[in-house]
Design an enzyme around this catalytic site. Structure first.
Site, short mmCIF file in Angstrom:
data_model
loop_
_atom_site.label_atom_id
_atom_site.label_comp_id
_atom_site.label_asym_id
_atom_site.label_seq_id
_atom_site.Cartn_x
_atom_site.Cartn_y
_atom_site.Cartn_z
N THR A 159 29.69 33.71 12.53
CA THR A 159 31.05 33.45 13.00
C THR A 159 31.66 32.18 12.40
OG1 THR A 159 32.30 32.72 14.95
CG2 THR A 159 29.93 32.43 15.03
N GLU A 181 33.21 30.11 13.97
CA GLU A 181 33.01 29.01 14.93
C GLU A 181 31.91 28.06 14.43
OE1 GLU A 181 34.46 28.13 18.20
OE2 GLU A 181 36.01 29.18 17.12
N TYR A 185 28.06 28.44 22.05
CA TYR A 185 28.17 29.72 21.32
C TYR A 185 27.91 29.49 19.83
CZ TYR A 185 30.42 33.60 18.90
OH TYR A 185 30.67 34.66 18.05
N LYS A 208 24.68 30.62 17.43
CA LYS A 208 24.92 31.49 16.25
C LYS A 208 24.42 30.80 14.97
CE LYS A 208 27.09 35.36 17.46
NZ LYS A 208 26.76 36.70 16.97
O1 F7E Z 1 40.45 31.53 21.51
C1 F7E Z 1 42.84 28.88 22.47
C2 F7E Z 1 41.35 28.54 22.49
O2 F7E Z 1 39.02 32.89 23.00
C3 F7E Z 1 41.25 31.23 20.38
C4 F7E Z 1 35.46 35.08 19.51
O3 F7E Z 1 35.54 36.41 19.08
O4 F7E Z 1 36.57 34.34 17.52
C5 F7E Z 1 36.62 34.29 18.94
O5 F7E Z 1 36.53 32.96 19.42
C6 F7E Z 1 41.93 29.88 20.57
C7 F7E Z 1 40.99 28.75 21.02
O6 F7E Z 1 38.78 33.07 20.49
C8 F7E Z 1 43.74 30.15 25.73
O7 F7E Z 1 41.14 27.21 22.96
C9 F7E Z 1 44.53 28.72 24.31
O8 F7E Z 1 41.28 27.61 20.29
O9 F7E Z 1 40.72 34.04 21.56
P1 F7E Z 1 39.76 32.96 21.71
P2 F7E Z 1 37.77 32.04 19.78
O10 F7E Z 1 37.29 31.00 20.70
O11 F7E Z 1 38.43 31.56 18.54
C10 F7E Z 1 35.37 33.80 16.92
C11 F7E Z 1 35.44 34.03 15.43
C12 F7E Z 1 34.13 34.31 17.56
O12 F7E Z 1 33.10 34.44 16.90
C13 F7E Z 1 34.13 34.49 19.04
O13 F7E Z 1 33.08 35.32 19.47
O14 F7E Z 1 42.90 30.02 21.60
N1 F7E Z 1 43.40 29.23 23.76
N2 F7E Z 1 44.75 29.24 25.51
C14 F7E Z 1 42.89 30.14 24.62
N3 F7E Z 1 41.81 30.95 24.53
C15 F7E Z 1 41.57 31.80 25.56
N4 F7E Z 1 40.50 32.63 25.48
N5 F7E Z 1 42.36 31.83 26.67
C16 F7E Z 1 43.46 31.01 26.81
O15 F7E Z 1 44.19 31.06 27.83
#
Ligand code: F7E
Length: 342
Positions: free
Chosen positions: A128, A130, A151, A155
């Site tokens: 990922t 990340e 996470y 990974k």
């Molecule tokens: O957050 C911000 C949050 O949870 C994206 C997974 O598939 O992609 C995914 O991880 C961004 C972050 O995805 C909210 O802080 C703001 O900066 O949609 P996300 P993620 O963390 O990027 C990677 C490639 C993976 O491998 C993972 O498994 O959005 N954000 N406000 C928020 N995020 C969430 N979830 N909810 C909010 O209300």
């Protein structure tokens, strides 16, 4: 007659698992899918394929070696795709041990059981973006890893110890895709993109008044999941196992995503205020977006943007859906879905 190729997919009920299973079945594979027992309908994303005789679903878990052994012995796969994981970065801060158990130890269990069944098996590990954490974009296969969440740590450890480690120590065929964020109408609703499209579709239809987000200025490189699974397959058809970044090369902020989805739904939006007091306001001074500390992470990956040159040149893979097309596809799907409930 040539025998059909056999693929084994962990995480088959998830977004990527469902797209990959469809893709492989179309290519003529027999597919075994490992799924966990959950209280929700596990077949939600794969119900259209559930009766397909090329798809065989088996219960199992990356935490349970005997379940992997049993399913793998039956499947005798040529290719294994490890898409099962605790994938919510925010939750990983709250459940670090479970994250390590599944995303790190689980990978080793799966690989060791798979090679027992077929020494020549080709294995795909879902790595990922990340893992790049705080490293400045653009990130590619040579960028420094600097994870900031349990996470990403788990990974990265799995990548170092079991992808590169087993590849170099034992010569196993293990490839890894360093995929940047990839979304679709099948994305889980706790991820930010789908949370936005579901909430705005409901607001448009009068089913919801407002919703809360965390950091609006985090930037991500968002692509289309169905397009990304084709790169996973291509990685296992190479002569040698390797690692590939899969990304669009364009990044947007969470704020951009909200604005684009509002545009698509014809919801006028203006931002007012700053930091935790910032709000998104529509016609009639109605607040539809608020900020809630709860959705901020203890440590944030501020900006990701991938350089997928290697995947383009060596796999012939390229991103096929733009950011605007992706937002449109997701908002339209949610709007149509919730219209039915009116
Ligand atoms: O957050 C911000 C949050 O949870 C994206 C997974 O598939 O992609 C995914 O991880 C961004 C972050 O995805 C909210 O802080 C703001 O900066 O949609 P996300 P993620 O963390 O990027 C990677 C490639 C993976 O491998 C993972 O498994 O959005 N954000 N406000 C928020 N995020 C969430 N979830 N909810 C909010 O209300």
């Amino acid at each position: 007659m040539k025998e059909k190729k056999r693929a084994f997919i962990t995480g088959i009920t998830g977004q990527d698992g469902s797209y990959l299973a469809e893709y492989l079945i179309k290519k003529g594979y027999d597919v075994w899918g490992l799924m966990r027992r959950t209280s929700l309908d596990p077949l939600m994303r794969i119900h259209t394929m559930a009766d397909d005789r090329s798809l065989k679903l088996r219960y199992g878990n990356l935490r349970d070696t005997s379940s992997l052994q049993r399913a793998l012995e039956e499947a005798k796969p040529d290719e294994v795709y490890n898409l099962a994981a605790l994938s919510d970065v925010g939750i990983s801060f709250k459940c670090p041990e479970e994250t390590m158990e599944v995303n790190y130890y689980g990978v080793s269990r799966l690989i060791l059981e798979a090679v027992k069944v077929n020494k020549k098996v080709r294995i795909y590990q879902a790595s990922t973006s990340e893992m790049f954490g705080t490293t400045k974009p653009p990130q590619n296969e040579r960028s420094i890893f600097a994870p900031v969440s349990p996470y990403a740590e788990a990974k990265l450890m799995a990548y170092r110890d079991f992808v590169k480690g087993y590849r170099e120590q034992y010569g196993y065929f293990i490839a890894s895709g360093i995929l940047f964020n990839h979304e679709s109408p099948r994305r889980g609703e706790h991820f930010v993109t789908r949370k936005i499209t579901v909430s705005l579709a409901k607001i448009k239809l009068g089913l919801q008044k407002s919703f809360s987000l965390g950091n609006l200025d985090a930037r991500r490189d968002w692509g289309y999941a169905s397009n990304y699974v084709t790169a996973m397959h291509a990685m296992l058809q190479q002569k040698k196992p390797d690692d590939f970044v899969v990304a669009t090369g364009i990044s947007h902020s969470v704020r951009d995503f909200v604005e684009e989805a509002c545009k698509e739904l014809d919801i006028p939006l203006t931002w007012k205020g700053k930091s935790l007091k910032e709000v998104g306001v529509t016609k009639g001074n109605k607040t539809i977006v608020t900020i809630d500390k709860e959705f901020y992470r203890p440590a944030e990956v501020r900006a990701l943007c991938g350089d997928a040159t290697k995947a383009r040149t060596e796999l012939g893979w390229k991103p096929k859906v733009t950011f605007e097309e992706l937002v449109r596809m997701m908002t339209r799907a949610d709007l149509e879905h919730y219209k039915k409930s009116l």
